[in-house]
Enzyme design. Structure first.
Site, short mmCIF file in Angstrom:
data_model
loop_
_atom_site.label_atom_id
_atom_site.label_comp_id
_atom_site.label_asym_id
_atom_site.label_seq_id
_atom_site.Cartn_x
_atom_site.Cartn_y
_atom_site.Cartn_z
CD GLU A 1 -11.79 -18.11 -40.63
OE1 GLU A 1 -12.39 -18.26 -39.56
OE2 GLU A 1 -11.25 -17.04 -40.98
NE ARG B 1 -16.04 -6.09 -45.86
CZ ARG B 1 -15.36 -5.43 -46.79
NH1 ARG B 1 -15.72 -4.21 -47.12
NH2 ARG B 1 -14.31 -5.99 -47.40
CB CYS C 1 -14.53 -15.85 -47.25
SG CYS C 1 -13.27 -14.99 -48.21
CG HIS D 1 -10.04 -15.50 -44.11
ND1 HIS D 1 -11.17 -15.90 -43.42
CD2 HIS D 1 -10.50 -14.85 -45.22
CE1 HIS D 1 -12.25 -15.51 -44.08
NE2 HIS D 1 -11.87 -14.87 -45.18
#
Length: 200
Positions: free
Chosen positions: A79, A89, A142, A166
């Site tokens: 990232e 979510r 994360c 990731h």
């Protein structure tokens, strides 16, 4: 002797394993001149970062790699930036579900990784491992961990290379989206990233 912390997450969202931790467990205890310490973190907003920050304070490592799974990706993706937003979510493992909330109301909108992310991708690609840069770590635990740790290091004035990677679901995963990489190949990718970091 150098010390590298590798954090990874416990399972969440009703799955039995988390590829980030399964890959981390396969890492050797020593890579080059560095001792590797693997830490398993809870998938809980804020708590994961508090636990990791406590260990950073105790160990003062030479580098920090945070791992998590991105179930919709098929490559290993370092990232580039953490963003100052939580937007869940699904609830975390303690039922917390922040919706479009700032992580730190006084913090920067984004904080860049201080790992050599482009070199890491180049080295993994040379070894035939599917990898690319990612410009969004999402807005779940994360990213929360990534942002809070980068903000912690900045606030404390600690110049420790740190960032988030990731990993995808491995080839034998039951998930709808899976990579061509086995869990051992994912672990090899993380090892290459560590070698790239400590070799600088």
């Amino acid at each position: 002797m150098k010390k590298v912390i590798v954090s990874a997450f416990e399972p969440f969202d009703n799955v039995k394993t988390n590829p980030s931790y399964e890959a981390a467990k396969l890492l050797p205890k020593r890579i080059g001149e560095a001792d590797i310490e693997v830490i398993r973190l809870p998938v809980v907003f804020g708590v994961a970062a508090s636990l990791l920050a406590k260990r950073i304070e105790e160990l003062r490592p030479d580098a920090i790699i945070m791992l998590g799974v991105a179930g919709t990706r098929t490559k290993i993706t370092p990232e580039v930036i953490a963003v100052n937003i939580n937007d869940a979510r699904i609830p975390d493992n303690k039922g917390n579900s922040p919706r479009f909330e700032k992580i730190d109301t006084a913090g920067d909108d984004g904080i860049f990784s201080t790992l050599p992310v482009t070199e890491m991708v180049e080295e993994m690609t040379k070894e035939g491992l599917s990898s690319e840069l990612s410009y969004t770590a999402g807005a779940y635990v994360c990213n929360d961990l990534f942002y809070r740790i980068m903000n912690y290091l900045k606030t404390k004035g600690l110049s420790i290379p740190a960032g988030f990677i990731h990993v995808p679901n491995p080839s034998d995963s039951e998930g709808d989206t899976k990579s061509e990489l086995s869990i051992s190949e994912i672990a090899r990718g993380i090892k290459i990233c560590i070698e790239t970091i400590i070799g600088r």
